[in-house]
Structures are given as structure tokens and as C-alpha cells.
Design an enzyme around this catalytic site. Structure first.
Site, PDB file in Angstrom:
ATOM      1  N   ARG A  11       0.573  -1.277   0.258  1.00 47.48           N
ATOM      2  CA  ARG A  11      -0.472  -0.102   0.012  1.00 47.48           C
ATOM      3  C   ARG A  11       0.962   1.442   0.211  1.00 47.48           C
ATOM      4  O   ARG A  11       1.609   0.959   0.356  1.00 47.48           O
ATOM      5  CB  ARG A  11      -0.874  -0.407   1.399  1.00 47.48           C
ATOM      6  CG  ARG A  11      -1.989  -0.158   1.320  1.00 47.48           C
ATOM      7  CD  ARG A  11      -2.516  -1.698   2.623  1.00 47.48           C
ATOM      8  NE  ARG A  11      -3.383   0.089   3.177  1.00 47.48           N
ATOM      9  CZ  ARG A  11      -3.491   0.238   4.325  1.00 47.48           C
ATOM     10  NH1 ARG A  11      -2.811  -0.629   5.509  1.00 47.48           N
ATOM     11  NH2 ARG A  11      -4.213   1.207   4.529  1.00 47.48           N
ATOM     12  N   SER A  13       0.707   4.477   1.971  1.00 45.25           N
ATOM     13  CA  SER A  13       0.625   4.824   3.415  1.00 45.25           C
ATOM     14  C   SER A  13       2.362   4.931   3.687  1.00 45.25           C
ATOM     15  O   SER A  13       3.004   4.236   3.233  1.00 45.25           O
ATOM     16  CB  SER A  13      -0.265   5.018   4.245  1.00 45.25           C
ATOM     17  OG  SER A  13       0.488   3.356   4.538  1.00 45.25           O
ATOM     18  N   LYS A  85      -1.997  -7.461  10.437  1.00 44.60           N
ATOM     19  CA  LYS A  85      -3.161  -7.861  11.761  1.00 44.60           C
ATOM     20  C   LYS A  85      -3.952  -7.667  10.162  1.00 44.60           C
ATOM     21  O   LYS A  85      -5.894  -7.683  10.501  1.00 44.60           O
ATOM     22  CB  LYS A  85      -3.407  -7.244  12.931  1.00 44.60           C
ATOM     23  CG  LYS A  85      -2.877  -5.784  11.961  1.00 44.60           C
ATOM     24  CD  LYS A  85      -2.869  -4.819  13.839  1.00 44.60           C
ATOM     25  CE  LYS A  85      -3.044  -3.462  13.465  1.00 44.60           C
ATOM     26  NZ  LYS A  85      -3.401  -2.952  14.119  1.00 44.60           N
ATOM     27  N   ASP A  86      -4.261  -7.095   9.050  1.00 37.76           N
ATOM     28  CA  ASP A  86      -4.498  -6.505   8.067  1.00 37.76           C
ATOM     29  C   ASP A  86      -4.749  -7.844   7.042  1.00 37.76           C
ATOM     30  O   ASP A  86      -6.165  -7.676   6.601  1.00 37.76           O
ATOM     31  CB  ASP A  86      -3.846  -5.634   7.029  1.00 37.76           C
ATOM     32  CG  ASP A  86      -3.709  -4.597   8.281  1.00 37.76           C
ATOM     33  OD1 ASP A  86      -4.609  -4.094   8.414  1.00 37.76           O
ATOM     34  OD2 ASP A  86      -2.832  -3.600   7.533  1.00 37.76           O
ATOM     35  N   ALA A 130     -10.810   3.174  14.798  1.00 34.74           N
ATOM     36  CA  ALA A 130     -11.529   2.877  14.064  1.00 34.74           C
ATOM     37  C   ALA A 130     -12.068   1.279  14.508  1.00 34.74           C
ATOM     38  O   ALA A 130     -12.761   0.135  14.038  1.00 34.74           O
ATOM     39  CB  ALA A 130     -10.858   2.682  12.549  1.00 34.74           C
ATOM     40  N   SER A 131     -11.480   0.984  15.768  1.00 39.44           N
ATOM     41  CA  SER A 131     -11.226  -0.972  15.815  1.00 39.44           C
ATOM     42  C   SER A 131     -11.991  -1.502  16.799  1.00 39.44           C
ATOM     43  O   SER A 131     -12.149  -0.626  17.675  1.00 39.44           O
ATOM     44  CB  SER A 131      -9.308  -1.282  16.737  1.00 39.44           C
ATOM     45  OG  SER A 131     -10.102  -2.222  17.082  1.00 39.44           O
ATOM     46  N   LEU A 132     -12.791  -2.321  16.464  1.00 39.45           N
ATOM     47  CA  LEU A 132     -13.754  -2.548  16.981  1.00 39.45           C
ATOM     48  C   LEU A 132     -13.896  -3.434  18.491  1.00 39.45           C
ATOM     49  O   LEU A 132     -14.130  -2.600  19.969  1.00 39.45           O
ATOM     50  CB  LEU A 132     -14.622  -4.051  16.663  1.00 39.45           C
ATOM     51  CG  LEU A 132     -15.815  -3.459  15.644  1.00 39.45           C
ATOM     52  CD1 LEU A 132     -16.636  -4.578  15.095  1.00 39.45           C
ATOM     53  CD2 LEU A 132     -16.956  -2.869  16.250  1.00 39.45           C
ATOM     54  N   ARG A 133     -12.292  -3.637  18.569  1.00 40.81           N
ATOM     55  CA  ARG A 133     -11.438  -4.152  20.011  1.00 40.81           C
ATOM     56  C   ARG A 133     -11.069  -2.850  20.801  1.00 40.81           C
ATOM     57  O   ARG A 133     -11.623  -3.119  21.792  1.00 40.81           O
ATOM     58  CB  ARG A 133      -9.935  -4.809  19.852  1.00 40.81           C
ATOM     59  CG  ARG A 133      -9.216  -5.353  20.622  1.00 40.81           C
ATOM     60  CD  ARG A 133      -8.282  -5.360  20.445  1.00 40.81           C
ATOM     61  NE  ARG A 133      -7.584  -5.174  19.213  1.00 40.81           N
ATOM     62  CZ  ARG A 133      -6.615  -3.889  19.901  1.00 40.81           C
ATOM     63  NH1 ARG A 133      -6.222  -4.040  20.761  1.00 40.81           N
ATOM     64  NH2 ARG A 133      -6.046  -3.536  18.709  1.00 40.81           N
ATOM     65  N   ARG A 134     -10.296  -2.399  19.672  1.00 39.22           N
ATOM     66  CA  ARG A 134     -10.419  -0.770  20.959  1.00 39.22           C
ATOM     67  C   ARG A 134     -11.330   0.048  22.009  1.00 39.22           C
ATOM     68  O   ARG A 134     -11.821   0.092  22.514  1.00 39.22           O
ATOM     69  CB  ARG A 134      -9.038   0.440  20.396  1.00 39.22           C
ATOM     70  CG  ARG A 134      -8.154  -0.412  19.654  1.00 39.22           C
ATOM     71  CD  ARG A 134      -7.141   0.268  19.352  1.00 39.22           C
ATOM     72  NE  ARG A 134      -5.477   0.009  18.581  1.00 39.22           N
ATOM     73  CZ  ARG A 134      -5.083  -0.063  17.697  1.00 39.22           C
ATOM     74  NH1 ARG A 134      -5.567   0.734  16.462  1.00 39.22           N
ATOM     75  NH2 ARG A 134      -3.854   0.040  17.309  1.00 39.22           N
ATOM     76  N   ARG A 151     -10.941   6.683  11.350  1.00 40.38           N
ATOM     77  CA  ARG A 151     -10.185   6.329  10.406  1.00 40.38           C
ATOM     78  C   ARG A 151      -9.292   7.131   9.583  1.00 40.38           C
ATOM     79  O   ARG A 151      -9.583   7.810   9.627  1.00 40.38           O
ATOM     80  CB  ARG A 151     -11.363   5.498   9.271  1.00 40.38           C
ATOM     81  CG  ARG A 151     -12.085   3.986  10.172  1.00 40.38           C
ATOM     82  CD  ARG A 151     -12.618   3.169   9.348  1.00 40.38           C
ATOM     83  NE  ARG A 151     -11.234   3.034   8.141  1.00 40.38           N
ATOM     84  CZ  ARG A 151     -11.477   2.791   6.287  1.00 40.38           C
ATOM     85  NH1 ARG A 151     -12.977   2.962   6.378  1.00 40.38           N
ATOM     86  NH2 ARG A 151     -10.784   2.448   5.796  1.00 40.38           N
ATOM     87  N   GLY A 152      -8.475   6.120   9.261  1.00 38.49           N
ATOM     88  CA  GLY A 152      -7.241   6.813   8.616  1.00 38.49           C
ATOM     89  C   GLY A 152      -6.174   6.892   8.465  1.00 38.49           C
ATOM     90  O   GLY A 152      -5.753   5.819   9.347  1.00 38.49           O
ATOM     91  N   THR A 156      -3.279  11.005   9.495  1.00 39.51           N
ATOM     92  CA  THR A 156      -4.848  11.492   9.405  1.00 39.51           C
ATOM     93  C   THR A 156      -5.583  11.798  10.693  1.00 39.51           C
ATOM     94  O   THR A 156      -6.275  12.670  10.839  1.00 39.51           O
ATOM     95  CB  THR A 156      -6.218  11.141   7.736  1.00 39.51           C
ATOM     96  OG1 THR A 156      -5.534  10.886   6.932  1.00 39.51           O
ATOM     97  CG2 THR A 156      -7.220  11.058   7.910  1.00 39.51           C
ATOM     98  N   ARG A 157      -5.473  10.769  11.306  1.00 35.90           N
ATOM     99  CA  ARG A 157      -5.647  10.277  12.497  1.00 35.90           C
ATOM    100  C   ARG A 157      -5.288  11.649  13.878  1.00 35.90           C
ATOM    101  O   ARG A 157      -5.790  12.911  14.799  1.00 35.90           O
ATOM    102  CB  ARG A 157      -5.296   9.064  13.261  1.00 35.90           C
ATOM    103  CG  ARG A 157      -6.463   8.134  12.199  1.00 35.90           C
ATOM    104  CD  ARG A 157      -6.316   6.679  12.820  1.00 35.90           C
ATOM    105  NE  ARG A 157      -6.279   5.445  12.112  1.00 35.90           N
ATOM    106  CZ  ARG A 157      -6.609   4.077  12.019  1.00 35.90           C
ATOM    107  NH1 ARG A 157      -6.430   3.765  13.281  1.00 35.90           N
ATOM    108  NH2 ARG A 157      -6.743   3.307  11.588  1.00 35.90           N
ATOM    109  N   CYS A 244     -18.832 -13.005  12.365  1.00 41.56           N
ATOM    110  CA  CYS A 244     -19.533 -12.869  13.910  1.00 41.56           C
ATOM    111  C   CYS A 244     -18.472 -10.982  13.548  1.00 41.56           C
ATOM    112  O   CYS A 244     -17.550 -10.606  12.967  1.00 41.56           O
ATOM    113  CB  CYS A 244     -18.989 -13.379  15.274  1.00 41.56           C
ATOM    114  SG  CYS A 244     -17.711 -13.134  15.251  1.00 41.56           S
TER     115      CYS A 244
END
Length: 309
Positions: A11, A13, A85-86, A130-134, A151-152, A156-157, A244
Site C-alpha cells: 500500500r 501509506s 493484522k490486516d 476505528a477498531s472494534l476491539r479498541r 479512520r484513516g 490523518t488520525r 460475527c
């Protein structure tokens, strides 16, 4: 003998480019090859293009790897470098996670604008992630906070935070280290109280299963301990993932020929959770992760997952 440059997919970034560059530099050192023997090929993924919605709404895992994997399968790349992790737990047929670089710090950090620590933020303060876990772990610890989607890319964040769109945000310490931005953090969370995402802090290299030339090239820079830990964590995730939207955390530690794993599933509101641990021989890393994932899924019951799917 290789005469054309090896094509490294990534990518675009700053963090992704830093990771691809690290992989290239390690390969240069391991094989005594000049920089001209490697070409870094930048691709834009769907996950990069769509930044106004949660990842779970637009496809989840694989959004940052799909285009790279297609180019690999088509033979236009020799290998691709990812944040481990992606990566989806089920890779496309014909592709393999062929190497992992030595792992960076697995911990999460807080970047606080109005207070340096999560516990010091005022009631109803806004935290972006942006993380459900966090998000779930923040709510578990501070249910009074307002948690919003953030997100970003890292830059950006940090810009959104500086603009006052949130009072704090969370990022992976590994990413900040690779970008040379550690000075922005205000609190580091230990994994026993704020467990990381499976494979967090690891750089993974993906290549074609039948490309023996590239597999031999990459074997020289594979870090066995990181590979075993990531294999265990990804197997845990595979037993839970896909059906899930439950936040999942997990990390493994290698000591000699042994591996120890800690896992967690938690509801998005942070109110209900199940933990799991397992120890065993590193040669069984993936089997152990799968076993403990199946166990925690059985203990939680289908209702735990269906309520949030």
C-alpha cells in the site's frame, strides 16, 4: 540467476512504505543484493479508498490486501508486504504467508489531547478509534466515554485529533515506532489489561505457494519466533472470525521451544467477555491457536456472537 528486480507490492501509506522498505533492506543485507534488485510497487486498496465507514460495513479483513493478492496471483508482483493484522485468516488459494519480520512492540497507546491518560479524561469525553476491539476495551474501562469511528492513516488520525474532533485516540505503538512518531503518545497500555489485536506489530510477507525461488529468498529473513506467534494468533482468530462482529484480541509469547497464548472475546459494549489461555510446543502453534479459539467459542455460546452480528 535473477536479472530483473524483485517486485514488492505494498500500500502507499507512509507506514506501509516503511514496512516494505524494511523488508527490502533486510533482503539486501541477507543476500548481498543491491537496491536496484528490488522494485517497490505501490497499489491503492479498497480499504484506502473508503474512509468514511467502519471496516465491518465494507467487508472487514482483506480490504487492505485484496488488490495486492490479485496482482500476486496474476504474476505482476513477486511478493507483498502487509501489516500482519490486516490479512484475512483464509488466504486465496495459491498464496501463502511466507515470512514474518522480527516483531515490533505489540502494545496499544493513547494519544491524549485533553488529558494524558484514559482514566484522566473527563466524563463524556470523545475518544476516536476505528477498531472494534479498541472501542470495546475503552468502554470496558470507561463506559462513560463517547467512542466514535476514527479512520484513516496514522497522519490523518493525528490531524483529526489536533483539529479537536476527539479528546484522544488510540494507535499501535509499533506503527508509531516505524514512523518515528513515538513522541506523540501519552500512555502505553500493557497487554494483560489492554490486549492487542492478533498479529499486531508484525510485518508479514505473502507470496505464491509454488514460487520456490521467492520462497527461498524470503526464508532468509523470516523470524521463527514471530512466525510461530503470528500463526497461533491467526489460528485463534480463524476459529472466531467471519461469522460475527465480535471484538477479538490475542497475543502469543515464545520462550525457548514453548509458546504461551492469551485470548479474549468481548462484546462491543465492553460488558461481557470470555478469556482463554493455552501453553504448548511451538511446533504446534497453529493447532494450539485453533484449539483455544474453538474452546472459547463453545464456552461463549452462539448467542454471544449472534447478538452482535
Amino acid at each position: 540467476m535473477q536479472t530483473k528486480p524483485f517486485r514488492i507490492g505494498t500500500r502507499g501509506s507512509p507506514l506501509a512504505l516503511a514496512q516494505a522498505t524494511e523488508a527490502r533492506d533486510r533482503l539486501m543485507a541477507a543476500h548481498g543484493l543491491p537496491e536496484e534488485m528490488f522494485e517497490i510497487v505501490v497499489l491503492t486498496t479498497r480499504g484506502d479508498k473508503i474512509t468514511d465507514r467502519p471496516l465491518t460495513e465494507i467487508g472487514g479483513k482483506g480490504l487492505f490486501t485484496f488488490e495486492l493478492e490479485n496482482q500476486l496471483l496474476a504474476g505482476h508482483l513477486d511478493f507483498a508486504v502487509h501489516s500482519a493484522k490486516d490479512m484475512s485468516t483464509r488466504l486465496p488459494e495459491g498464496l501463502i504467508l511466507s515470512a514474518c519480520l522480527p516483531r515490533e512492540d505489540i502494545r496499544d497507546v493513547l494519544i491524549g489531547r485533553t488529558a494524558p491518560h484514559l482514566d484522566d479524561l473527563p466524563k463524556r469525553a470523545t475518544v476516536g478509534s476505528a477498531s472494534l476491539r479498541r472501542q470495546a476495551l475503552i468502554r470496558r474501562r470507561r463506559p462513560d466515554l463517547n467512542v466514535v469511528i476514527f479512520r484513516g492513516q496514522v497522519e490523518t488520525r493525528l490531524r483529526k485529533l489536533a483539529e479537536g474532533q476527539a479528546d484522544a485516540t488510540l494507535l499501535a505503538l509499533a506503527g508509531l515506532k516505524r514512523l518515528g512518531k513515538v513522541e506523540v503518545l501519552t500512555e502505553i497500555f500493557e497487554p494483560d489489561v489492554f490486549p492487542p489485536a492478533p498479529a499486531q506489530g508484525a510485518i508479514a510477507i505473502e507470496s505464491r505457494t509454488n514460487d520456490e525461488r521467492v520462497l527461498a529468498l524470503l526464508a532468509a529473513i523470516n523470524d521463527d519466533a514471530t512466525y510461530d506467534c503470528v500463526s497461533c494468533e491467526r489460528a485463534f482468530l480463524s476459529a472466531l472470525d467471519g461469522s460475527c462482529r465480535t471484538p477479538i484480541a490475542g497475543y502469543a509469547i515464545c520462550e525457548g521451544d514453548q509458546i504461551h497464548f492469551n485470548g479474549l472475546i468481548i462484546t462491543p459494549d465492553g460488558q461481557h467477555e470470555h478469556t482463554a489461555t493455552i501453553d504448548g510446543n511451538r511446533r504446534d502453534a497453529a493447532a494450539l491457536g485453533l484449539l483455544v479459539g474453538q474452546d472459547v467459542r463453545a464456552r461463549a455460546g452462539s448467542g454471544f456472537f449472534e447478538a452482535w452480528s
